[in-house]
Design a protein around this motif. Structure first.
Motif, short mmCIF file in Angstrom:
data_model
loop_
_atom_site.label_atom_id
_atom_site.label_comp_id
_atom_site.label_asym_id
_atom_site.label_seq_id
_atom_site.Cartn_x
_atom_site.Cartn_y
_atom_site.Cartn_z
N ILE A 195 3.32 -4.63 -2.06
CA ILE A 195 4.21 -3.90 -0.90
C ILE A 195 4.05 -4.37 0.29
O ILE A 195 3.24 -4.88 1.04
N ILE B 184 9.52 -2.49 3.98
CA ILE B 184 10.05 -1.19 3.76
C ILE B 184 10.42 -0.35 5.46
O ILE B 184 11.30 0.40 5.36
N LYS C 51 4.76 -3.87 4.04
CA LYS C 51 5.12 -3.15 4.81
C LYS C 51 6.38 -3.22 5.69
O LYS C 51 7.00 -2.03 6.03
N SER D 267 -1.33 -1.33 -3.36
CA SER D 267 -0.40 -2.32 -4.09
C SER D 267 -0.24 -3.42 -3.19
O SER D 267 -0.14 -3.38 -2.01
N LYS E 281 7.83 4.68 -3.92
CA LYS E 281 8.15 3.30 -4.00
C LYS E 281 9.62 3.03 -4.43
O LYS E 281 10.57 2.37 -3.91
N MET F 139 0.38 3.73 -0.64
CA MET F 139 1.22 2.67 -1.07
C MET F 139 0.70 1.56 -0.63
O MET F 139 0.81 0.25 -0.96
N LYS F 140 0.29 1.21 0.74
CA LYS F 140 -0.01 0.04 1.42
C LYS F 140 -1.14 -0.20 0.78
O LYS F 140 -1.56 -1.49 0.45
N GLN G 227 12.49 1.18 -2.22
CA GLN G 227 13.52 0.30 -2.65
C GLN G 227 14.81 0.57 -2.28
O GLN G 227 15.70 -0.36 -1.91
#
Length: 516
Positions: free
Chosen positions: A440, A445, A442, A437, A394, A433-434, A398
């Motif tokens: 997030i 990102i 998608k 959390s 993550k 990650m999807k 960022q």
């Protein structure tokens, strides 16, 4: 000339129809004549109306009835509404003032005072109120009245204070002069302004004691500061302002950076996860609010320093490397291995929070280079189960989002090193990650990663995007979908190629000798 006069006549006629100019044949403005005389023996002022206007002829009245609503009529109606509102406000003011006067000692029939001063207080809107008060009380309590009333000996006085901002507050202040214990009275902050004007020292003292004791909202705080600064009550007001001012200390006081460091460290080391999340949100909001809303309002505002934030970054990074090293070097069946895994997620979460602050303050450039150089950490990352390590990826997401938005500006070699070190890890962890959390985004990102890739030289774009193409075909939704970047690279490479050199012009210039 006749045509010009006709044109002007038409213009004036049009203005009359629209209501900008009144037609003297259609309406007459009512008038009142005010006659007043001022002398000790004269009768009160009277308002004498003029004789009533005669009614207009019938044919004019009917014409006026047929006239459509004009701008002049609309303005008149608005004035009437404002007048009604003003009358209502005055009625309410009268009711409040009379309620205050009903509790005044000098209005009590059993009051033994002399009532030798008729004090009239008139406002800017014409509203006035008269009180029969005692010269002795005024002179004792107010240096202003003592000076004004001492010259004429023991006679009755008529005193009028004109053009007051707030008649009600003046009346309250006069009544307070009759109180034996002002500390027990609920005093409004506006009374201090009148007390200063008439040099009512006990009133000033009571007002300041009230302001020192009563809680303030942030809006009231601004008003109190402005009020006391306007009245120049520097020494006497210092006690009131202690709650918002920093007093010099003889000991070594903690610097603002020490306080910021302590607060941020407490958040990072907090044991209760729910409280930790709440305090992270609070501190982030306050720092963001300070940097945006107050940037131009307070020239002396203090902010957390770059050095403090990067000190915390290095501390979190060191802890993260130690945790990963310990996990990868221990037996999988070791009892506390699960705790170490949780500690990895916690340290990564702490790092994300500090990076967010750096990005908000536009000072994240140094961290991009620091993160891009973490080759050892990237190797350790690949040896940790995805469910724990995805928090580390993550951080890469960022940075890509911030670079893609132009919030962090770093040279292309640092951008390339960042992707070379962490892009594969981001691909591997994207699916987790999807799913793990809800916070997030998608699409965010994917857009940030696309923009970061497209800032690189075309050959490096090709290398990265061809690898992505192959991975996406095999992993599907578990891989970031950056086909938008792929399309842009395709057009740059095959459709609108830029060679960097202008094509040679086919225009030929021949030089010849004209004498031949």
């Amino acid at each position: 000339m006749a045509a010009e006069n006709m044109l002007k006549s038409r213009e004036i006629s049009t203005m009359i129809k629209q209501g900008f100019i009144s037609d003297p044949t259609l309406s007459l403005s009512p008038s009142r004549l005010v006659v007043s005389r001022v002398s000790p023996s004269s009768s009160p002022s009277r308002t004498l109306p003029l004789p009533p206007l005669s009614s207009p002829p019938p044919h004019l009245a009917s014409d006026s009835t047929r006239t459509s609503t004009t701008l002049f009529d609309m303005m008149s109606e608005e004035q009437q509404r404002e007048s009604k509102l003003g009358d209502e406000n005055r009625r309410r003011l009268q009711e409040r003032v009379y309620r205050v006067l009903a509790e005044a000692p000098f209005t009590n029939p059993n009051w033994c005072g002399s009532g030798d001063v008729k004090l009239t207080v008139s406002g800017q809107d014409g509203f006035k109120v008269s009180m029969n008060v005692d010269r002795k009380v005024l002179a004792v309590q107010s240096r202003f009245f003592a000076e004004k009333l001492r010259r004429d000996g023991p006679v009755s006085h008529n005193v009028e204070i004109c053009d007051c901002d707030d008649v009600e507050v003046y009346v309250e202040t006069v009544i307070l002069m009759y109180s034996d214990d002002l500390g027990k009275k609920l005093i409004r902050e506006h009374v201090v302004k009148v007390s200063v004007a008439i040099m009512f020292d006990e009133g000033i003292k009571a007002c300041l004691e009230y302001l020192e004791a009563v809680p303030w909202t942030e809006e009231e705080e601004e008003k109190v500061i402005l009020l006391l600064s306007e009245l120049h009550l520097h020494e006497s007001a210092s006690r009131v302002l202690q709650r918002i001012s920093v007093e010099p200390s003889t000991s070594s006081p903690a610097t603002p950076d020490d306080i910021f460091l302590r607060l941020l460290t407490c958040v990072l080391q907090g044991k209760d996860d729910k409280a930790r999340r709440e305090m992270k949100t609070l501190i982030s909001r306050l720092l963001r609010e300070d940097s945006s809303n107050h940037r131009n309002l307070y020239s002396n505002r203090i902010d957390v320093s770059r050095a403090t934030l990067y000190h915390l970054c290095h501390r979190c990074l060191t802890s993260l490397i130690l945790c990963l090293s310990e996990v990868t070097s221990t037996d999988e069946n070791r009892p506390n291995r699960g705790d170490l895994m949780k500690e990895i997620s916690r340290e990564a979460d702490s790092m994300q929070w500090i990076v967010d602050i750096l990005i908000d303050k536009r000072i994240g450039d140094e961290f991009v280079k620091l993160w891009a150089d973490q080759k050892e950490l990237a190797v350790l990352h690949s040896k940790i189960p995805t469910m724990y390590r995805h928090e580390i990826s993550k951080i890469t997401a960022q940075l890509c989002i911030a670079i893609g938005r132009g919030q962090i500006l770093v040279p292309k070699d640092i951008r390339l090193t960042l992707l070379s070190t962490w892009l594969e890890a981001l691909y591997d962890d994207f699916g987790w990650m999807k799913r793990a959390s809800r916070s997030i985004d998608k699409k965010l990102i994917e857009d940030g990663l696309s923009q970061t890739i497209l800032t690189l030289p075309l050959g490096q774009q090709q290398t990265i995007l061809l690898k992505w193409f192959d991975r996406f075909l095999n992993k599907g939704d578990d891989c970031p979908n950056i086909q938008g970047a792929f399309e842009i690279w395709w057009r740059r490479a095959f459709i609108r190629q830029y060679t960097g050199e202008q094509e040679n012009s086919e225009l030929q210039i021949t030089v010849y000798d004209s004498s031949n």
